[in-house]
Design a protein around this motif. Structure first.
Motif, PDB file in Angstrom:
ATOM      1  N   LYS A 122       0.820  -1.209   0.000  1.00 31.42           N
ATOM      2  CA  LYS A 122       0.000   0.000   0.000  1.00 31.42           C
ATOM      3  C   LYS A 122       0.861   1.270   0.000  1.00 31.42           C
ATOM      4  O   LYS A 122       2.051   1.251   0.304  1.00 31.42           O
ATOM      5  N   ARG A 123       0.193   2.363  -0.292  1.00 31.79           N
ATOM      6  CA  ARG A 123       0.798   3.691  -0.460  1.00 31.79           C
ATOM      7  C   ARG A 123       1.764   4.043   0.685  1.00 31.79           C
ATOM      8  O   ARG A 123       1.475   3.802   1.842  1.00 31.79           O
ATOM      9  N   ARG A 124       2.900   4.597   0.294  1.00 31.88           N
ATOM     10  CA  ARG A 124       3.931   5.130   1.187  1.00 31.88           C
ATOM     11  C   ARG A 124       4.583   4.098   2.109  1.00 31.88           C
ATOM     12  O   ARG A 124       5.247   4.461   3.075  1.00 31.88           O
ATOM     13  N   ALA A 125       4.402   2.820   1.823  1.00 34.17           N
ATOM     14  CA  ALA A 125       5.117   1.800   2.590  1.00 34.17           C
ATOM     15  C   ALA A 125       6.588   1.819   2.187  1.00 34.17           C
ATOM     16  O   ALA A 125       6.933   2.257   1.084  1.00 34.17           O
ATOM     17  N   SER A 126       7.454   1.363   3.088  1.00 34.61           N
ATOM     18  CA  SER A 126       8.894   1.286   2.823  1.00 34.61           C
ATOM     19  C   SER A 126       9.388  -0.112   3.157  1.00 34.61           C
ATOM     20  O   SER A 126       9.070  -0.652   4.222  1.00 34.61           O
ATOM     21  N   ILE A 127      10.194  -0.658   2.248  1.00 31.27           N
ATOM     22  CA  ILE A 127      10.729  -2.012   2.424  1.00 31.27           C
ATOM     23  C   ILE A 127      12.245  -1.919   2.444  1.00 31.27           C
ATOM     24  O   ILE A 127      12.871  -1.474   1.481  1.00 31.27           O
ATOM     25  N   GLY A 128      12.861  -2.335   3.559  1.00 32.74           N
ATOM     26  CA  GLY A 128      14.303  -2.240   3.728  1.00 32.74           C
ATOM     27  C   GLY A 128      15.071  -3.231   2.877  1.00 32.74           C
ATOM     28  O   GLY A 128      14.545  -4.263   2.441  1.00 32.74           O
ATOM     29  N   SER A 129      16.330  -2.926   2.657  1.00 32.98           N
ATOM     30  CA  SER A 129      17.218  -3.758   1.836  1.00 32.98           C
ATOM     31  C   SER A 129      17.253  -5.195   2.335  1.00 32.98           C
ATOM     32  O   SER A 129      17.247  -5.457   3.537  1.00 32.98           O
TER      33      SER A 129
END
Length: 176
Positions: A122-129
């Motif tokens: 969903k919008r504006r989610a962040s997934i780390g390396s």
């Protein structure tokens, strides 16, 4: 550093660079930036998004507007990123809970022999390396996936998850 291609014009005739594989069926929005050594086919990429070096995006995947997909990431069929999603380096998505090379009779599997499970970010989610996301899940709006996490189930909006398997951290991170 490899210079990006302003690929928004690609859909109307701009030819990809020799180190880019961009199939004719890829739908690119305006102002999309694509760096070298990418493999894109049958996918959609929204306006203003940035696709880093060594990224593969398969058929049926959808990338929203203003997304950033960092290098060495694999986005398979069935994955949808809504607008303004960040994907760190080396993130892996899956689309089959029970992958097999062959059927019980030894014949190679085809598209008819497995089910593609969808994944929604969903919008504006962040997934780390280095994170791995198993298929069939939804990552909620504004959620954060920590680097190296293995996400096996839905992540609530605004949650921060870390670890293997990913677990929700107490609400300590500020929300933007």
């Amino acid at each position: 550093m490899t210079k990006p291609t302003e690929a928004g014009a690609n859909a109307v005739g701009n030819v990809p660079r020799p180190n880019q594989q961009i199939a004719p069926d890829v739908k690119l929005g305006q102002g999309v930036r694509i760096f070298g050594f990418v493999n894109l086919y049958g996918c959609e990429i929204g306006d203003g998004s940035k696709i880093g070096t060594f990224v593969e995006i398969q058929k049926g995947a959808k990338i929203g507007r203003q997304c950033k997909v960092s290098s060495h990431t694999f986005i398979c069929e069935g994955v949808e990123l809504e607008d303004e999603v960040f994907v760190g380096h080396g993130v892996m998505f899956t689309n089959d809970l029970y992958p097999r090379s062959t059927n019980p009779d030894g014949s190679l599997q085809t598209d008819a022999d497995w089910t593609c499970l969808r994944t929604l970010i969903k919008r504006r989610a962040s997934i780390g390396s280095g994170a791995t996301l198993l298929c069939g899940i939804t990552v909620g709006e504004g959620a954060v996936i920590g680097a190296g996490a293995v996400v096996t189930k839905d992540v609530p909006p605004g949650a921060v998850v870390v670890g293997n398997p990913a677990r929700i951290l107490p609400k300590s991170a500020p929300k933007n």
